[in-house]
Scaffold this active site. Structure first.
Site, mmCIF file in Angstrom:
data_model
loop_
_atom_site.group_PDB
_atom_site.id
_atom_site.type_symbol
_atom_site.label_atom_id
_atom_site.label_comp_id
_atom_site.label_asym_id
_atom_site.label_seq_id
_atom_site.Cartn_x
_atom_site.Cartn_y
_atom_site.Cartn_z
ATOM 1 N N HIS A 41 52.085 63.889 -5.237
ATOM 2 C CA HIS A 41 52.051 62.999 -6.319
ATOM 3 C C HIS A 41 51.474 61.646 -5.586
ATOM 4 O O HIS A 41 50.765 60.455 -6.454
ATOM 5 C CB HIS A 41 53.034 62.778 -6.711
ATOM 6 C CG HIS A 41 54.222 64.041 -7.375
ATOM 7 N ND1 HIS A 41 54.560 65.253 -6.733
ATOM 8 C CD2 HIS A 41 54.588 64.458 -8.688
ATOM 9 C CE1 HIS A 41 55.252 66.395 -7.702
ATOM 10 N NE2 HIS A 41 54.525 65.838 -8.824
ATOM 11 N N HIS A 48 56.895 71.241 -6.120
ATOM 12 C CA HIS A 48 57.986 70.562 -6.071
ATOM 13 C C HIS A 48 58.711 71.510 -5.503
ATOM 14 O O HIS A 48 58.783 72.398 -4.976
ATOM 15 C CB HIS A 48 58.389 70.830 -7.729
ATOM 16 C CG HIS A 48 57.173 69.875 -8.322
ATOM 17 N ND1 HIS A 48 55.892 70.873 -8.602
ATOM 18 C CD2 HIS A 48 57.581 68.332 -8.804
ATOM 19 C CE1 HIS A 48 55.656 69.914 -9.554
ATOM 20 N NE2 HIS A 48 56.117 68.232 -9.682
ATOM 21 N N PHE A 87 57.023 71.473 -16.391
ATOM 22 C CA PHE A 87 55.847 70.687 -15.421
ATOM 23 C C PHE A 87 54.445 70.745 -15.498
ATOM 24 O O PHE A 87 53.751 70.181 -15.982
ATOM 25 C CB PHE A 87 56.503 72.327 -14.293
ATOM 26 C CG PHE A 87 56.865 71.967 -13.009
ATOM 27 C CD1 PHE A 87 57.425 70.107 -12.945
ATOM 28 C CD2 PHE A 87 57.845 72.224 -12.134
ATOM 29 C CE1 PHE A 87 58.277 70.259 -12.367
ATOM 30 C CE2 PHE A 87 58.391 72.312 -11.433
ATOM 31 C CZ PHE A 87 58.580 70.828 -11.648
ATOM 32 N N HIS A 146 62.947 62.993 -15.900
ATOM 33 C CA HIS A 146 62.000 63.793 -16.710
ATOM 34 C C HIS A 146 62.204 64.771 -17.914
ATOM 35 O O HIS A 146 61.396 64.381 -19.108
ATOM 36 C CB HIS A 146 61.053 65.142 -16.223
ATOM 37 C CG HIS A 146 60.113 64.766 -15.608
ATOM 38 N ND1 HIS A 146 58.884 65.080 -15.970
ATOM 39 C CD2 HIS A 146 59.845 64.450 -13.967
ATOM 40 C CE1 HIS A 146 58.136 64.539 -14.964
ATOM 41 N NE2 HIS A 146 58.509 64.495 -13.764
ATOM 42 N N HIS A 173 64.212 61.777 -9.763
ATOM 43 C CA HIS A 173 63.003 62.297 -10.389
ATOM 44 C C HIS A 173 63.409 63.138 -11.635
ATOM 45 O O HIS A 173 62.560 63.010 -12.437
ATOM 46 C CB HIS A 173 62.601 63.432 -9.403
ATOM 47 C CG HIS A 173 61.038 64.142 -10.147
ATOM 48 N ND1 HIS A 173 61.696 65.109 -10.358
ATOM 49 C CD2 HIS A 173 60.076 63.378 -10.888
ATOM 50 C CE1 HIS A 173 59.865 65.551 -10.488
ATOM 51 N NE2 HIS A 173 59.197 64.569 -10.684
ATOM 52 N N HIS A 200 48.225 68.524 -12.627
ATOM 53 C CA HIS A 200 49.509 68.908 -12.321
ATOM 54 C C HIS A 200 50.313 70.099 -13.030
ATOM 55 O O HIS A 200 50.706 71.081 -12.254
ATOM 56 C CB HIS A 200 50.518 68.045 -13.118
ATOM 57 C CG HIS A 200 52.272 67.438 -12.482
ATOM 58 N ND1 HIS A 200 52.783 68.068 -13.367
ATOM 59 C CD2 HIS A 200 52.717 67.045 -11.382
ATOM 60 C CE1 HIS A 200 54.123 68.313 -12.794
ATOM 61 N NE2 HIS A 200 54.216 67.400 -11.929
ATOM 62 N N HIS A 230 56.170 58.079 -12.260
ATOM 63 C CA HIS A 230 55.399 58.345 -10.509
ATOM 64 C C HIS A 230 55.635 58.113 -9.832
ATOM 65 O O HIS A 230 55.515 57.639 -8.607
ATOM 66 C CB HIS A 230 54.503 59.571 -10.304
ATOM 67 C CG HIS A 230 56.074 61.251 -10.501
ATOM 68 N ND1 HIS A 230 56.248 61.713 -9.143
ATOM 69 C CD2 HIS A 230 56.027 61.508 -11.371
ATOM 70 C CE1 HIS A 230 56.067 62.920 -9.897
ATOM 71 N NE2 HIS A 230 56.204 63.125 -10.813
HETATM 72 CU CU1 C2O Z 1 55.156 66.517 -10.199
HETATM 73 CU CU2 C2O Z 1 57.271 64.729 -11.618
HETATM 74 O O1 C2O Z 1 56.912 66.287 -11.174
#
Ligand code: C2O
Length: 346
Positions: free
Chosen positions: A119, A110, A263, A246, A242, A89, A276
């Site tokens: 993803h 992203h 990230f 996070h 999303h 990631h 995800h």
């Molecule tokens: Cu690649 Cu939820 O971020």
């Protein structure tokens, strides 16, 4: 032209905060050239059903723990290890790569139309690796069903400190039974009862998935082609929920919101993969909401964009967006659960 991941030997230093607890995000080197992805063989690979994380059995939790433990037990230079998977990631989000042919721009998955397909590919290999390490190719990772009232808390199996699924670098105020706020921006909403929070979340889902996502180009986010500057613009779902999920999970007392809130570190929290999986499920759900208008993009620069990832046999694979449009062909589905937000028109 489509964005393509270059030869991994060109992977370079990531843009990491000075306090970061990782040094590099590059994958272990491959001693062979990448092979093109081929779809799994439907006769030998069982169809896997990814379950809602709040609804699984104790047996499932034990198996999942064993799989994560097996990944964590591998040395970091094994591409199947939890550490190597977590840094995938970082490599694709913190500037370790430049798109093939454009050494002066950073590759970023992203904030563009690469968000959903990258993803999906990443989780696909993570799941195949985990299944192979526990000798169960039918094992399917769970999804965090934060779009429905029963799933709006951190799933219990991730919050047990003795579990492989636990991560101490989280916001301790958001452990269960705290309800998530799907458009969390770092500040707690002040006057929400549980009922108000659930209703608010359902309206957020309706707005992002329906009102703001009437067409493929709006849903997937801005076009991003070889040579373009990164961060052309996220789609509504990448933006919310999303991002807020996070931030809600990460520890505000860490210097950069680690783990989930940054990230570079997000992949180190096992909860990342459940978050995800639900994002990935939203891609399938969105297509199902309106079969005529909600289609995948047809732009060849999207379809032919490609990533390099290691598979469950430690082989380096080049996988293209066009390979992953149909989850049935990847041999997985999502447990069919209610979509209460489809009735939450504001
Ligand atoms: Cu690649 Cu939820 O971020």
């Amino acid at each position: 032209d489509p964005v393509a991941t270059p030869d991994i030997s060109s992977c370079g230093p990531a843009d990491l905060p000075p306090s970061a607890n990782v040094l590099t995000c590059c994958p272990p080197p491959s001693n062979a050239l990448p092979v093109d992805f081929t779809l799994p063989d439907a006769t030998s690979l069982p169809l896997r059903t990814r379950p809602a994380a709040h609804s699984v059995t104790a047996d499932y939790v034990a198996k999942f723990n064993a799989g994560i433990a097996a990944m964590k037990a591998l040395p970091a230079d094994d591409p199947r290890s939890f550490a190597a998977q977590a840094t995938v990631h970082c490599a694709y989000c913190d500037g370790s790569y430049s798109p093939e042919g454009f050494p002066d721009v950073e590759l970023q998955v992203h904030n563009s139309w690469l968000f959903f397909p990258f993803h999906r590919c990443y989780l696909y290999f993570f799941e195949r690796i985990l299944g192979s390490l526990i000798g169960d190719p039918s094992f399917a990772i769970p999804f965090w069903n934060w779009d429905a009232p029963d799933g709006m808390r951190m799933p219990a199996m991730y919050a047990d400190p003795s579990s492989q699924l636990f991560d101490p670098r989280r916001n301790s105020r958001h452990a269960p039974p705290k309800l998530i706020n799907l458009d969390y921006n770092g500040r707690e909403p002040r006057f929400f009862t549980d009922k108000q929070q659930v209703d608010h979340n359902l309206r957020v889902m309706y707005r992002q998935m329906v009102s703001l996502s009437p067409t493929p180009s709006l849903f997937f986010g801005s076009a991003y082609r070889a040579g373009d500057e990164p961060n052309q613009g996220p789609g509504p779902v990448e933006n919310i929920p999303h991002g807020p999920v996070h931030i809600w999970c990460g520890d505000p007392n860490q210097p950069h919101g680690e783990d989930m809130g940054n990230f570079y570190s997000a992949g180190f929290d096992p909860l990342f993969y459940a978050h995800h999986a639900n994002i990935d499920r939203m891609w399938s759900v969105w297509k199902g909401l309106d079969a005529r208008r909600h289609t995948d993009l047809t732009d060849p620069d999207w379809l032919n964009a490609s990533f390099l990832l290691y598979d469950e046999t430690s082989k380096l694979v080049r996988i293209r967006v066009r390979d992953v449009l149909d989850t049935d062909r990847l041999r997985y589905r999502y447990q069919d659960v209610p979509l209460p937000w489809t009735a939450a028109r504001p």
